[in-house]
Scaffold this motif. Structure first.
Motif, PDB file in Angstrom:
ATOM      1  N   PHE A  94     -64.890  74.623  44.533  1.00 30.50           N
ATOM      2  CA  PHE A  94     -64.162  75.808  44.952  1.00 30.50           C
ATOM      3  C   PHE A  94     -63.526  76.504  43.747  1.00 30.50           C
ATOM      4  N   ILE A  95     -63.432  77.818  43.839  1.00 32.86           N
ATOM      5  CA  ILE A  95     -62.761  78.616  42.817  1.00 32.86           C
ATOM      6  C   ILE A  95     -61.662  79.421  43.501  1.00 32.86           C
ATOM      7  N   ILE A  96     -60.418  79.203  43.075  1.00 28.65           N
ATOM      8  CA  ILE A  96     -59.284  79.981  43.593  1.00 28.65           C
ATOM      9  C   ILE A  96     -58.900  80.986  42.524  1.00 28.65           C
ATOM     10  N   LEU A  97     -58.970  82.273  42.874  1.00 27.11           N
ATOM     11  CA  LEU A  97     -58.621  83.338  41.939  1.00 27.11           C
ATOM     12  C   LEU A  97     -57.353  84.026  42.440  1.00 27.11           C
ATOM     13  N   PHE A  98     -56.443  84.340  41.538  1.00 20.05           N
ATOM     14  CA  PHE A  98     -55.240  85.061  41.960  1.00 20.05           C
ATOM     15  C   PHE A  98     -54.724  85.920  40.817  1.00 20.05           C
ATOM     16  N   THR A  99     -54.166  87.043  41.193  1.00 15.33           N
ATOM     17  CA  THR A  99     -53.716  88.028  40.216  1.00 15.33           C
ATOM     18  C   THR A  99     -52.397  87.618  39.581  1.00 15.33           C
TER      19      THR A  99
END
Length: 292
Positions: A94-99
């Motif tokens: 899984f890849i969690i991306l957040f600004t």
């Protein structure tokens, strides 16, 4: 003229997104021929990212260093770092991306040490090895399940926020066991002040005395702080910072090495070429060709 490497911005496929997204490694691998950049080639991220590998074995590039990854490996990247994947048939995760804005909103619910440990590339390795008895994977699976469940929208933002905080806290616990235990101290605070000054004034000075004076301490004291915190002298840290900044600019802009030399504070382009080659064994142009 060489092109620049892609600068990947946060663009969620989900409507009404609040600055966080979850994708699988498998889906990204399938999209590699459909998107305008190849995730397997160097690209700079304009967001923060956590990659959790659940199956397979491969490598991931972080700031021009390839790291071996396998089941239960986590890689975390900060905004501005250079990244690339190596996809294999058995690779899953899984890849969690957040600004940056999302992270800032979360700061109040996260311990200060946690932010320092996970998102300070000068202090810590980007890798976390998750023990088999850890339940981090369960929370990441739960996060993904909540994210991909399009039928449930009620109070979703608060659910994301809560799970994000739990996952971060779990990762901080693992990180502190796998690295030296870094606590808030006068030395750490002074080092972070030094790092902040360097980020602001690196084009003005590469001299450790310059920063020691601004910090109202002696050069010897600054050296001691750097050796205790990062096992480098102040000058070594400055050089590492300048070289990494040069690498990022070289591969992510159409700037010529002569222009780059002046922007980094070198009076003569030839001095920059010698400096860069001394620390990397490549000329700036050779390095750029190698990564694009």
């Amino acid at each position: 003229m060489l092109n620049k490497i892609p600068n990947i911005i946060f663009e969620s496929q989900k409507p009404n997104n609040r600055g966080i997204e979850v994708i699988t490694i498998e889906s990204l691998a399938k999209r590699k021929n459909l998107v305008d950049h190849d995730p397997q080639k160097a690209h700079q991220v304009a967001f923060n990212m956590i990659v959790f590998y659940t199956e397979g074995e491969s490598k991931q590039l972080v700031d021009f260093v390839w790291h071996t990854v396998k089941k239960n490996t986590i890689i975390h990247l900060s905004k501005g770092q250079v990244n690339a994947f190596q996809f294999t048939n058995s690779l899953k995760g899984f890849i969690i991306l957040f600004t940056e804005d999302y992270l800032k909103k979360q700061v109040n619910s996260l311990p200060k040490n946690e932010i320092i440990r996970l998102f300070n590339s000068q202090l810590f390795s980007p890798i976390i090895e998750v023990p088999s008895d850890s339940n981090v994977e369960e929370y990441i699976h739960l996060f993904a399940k909540e994210y991909f469940n399009s039928s449930e929208n009620y109070n979703q933002e608060n659910i994301y926020s809560s799970l994000h905080t739990i996952i971060f806290s779990k990762l901080e616990r693992l990180k502190q066991y796998q690295t030296f235990h870094l606590k808030r101290s006068d030395k750490l605070n002074k080092f972070l002040d030094f790092k902040s000054l360097l980020e602001t004034h690196f084009s003005k000075s590469r001299n450790a005395d310059f920063y020691a004076e601004k910090l109202n301490i002696t050069y010897k004291h600054l050296n001691t702080i750097c050796k205790d915190i990062i096992s480098l002298t102040a000058k070594q840290f400055i050089d590492e910072f300048i070289v990494l900044e040069a690498k990022r600019l070289l591969v992510n802009s159409e700037i010529k090495s002569t222009e780059l030399a002046y922007s980094l504070g070198f009076e003569e382009p030839t001095n920059f070429v010698k400096y860069f080659k001394k620390h990397t064994r490549f000329t700036p142009n050779q390095f750029k060709k190698d990564y694009i």
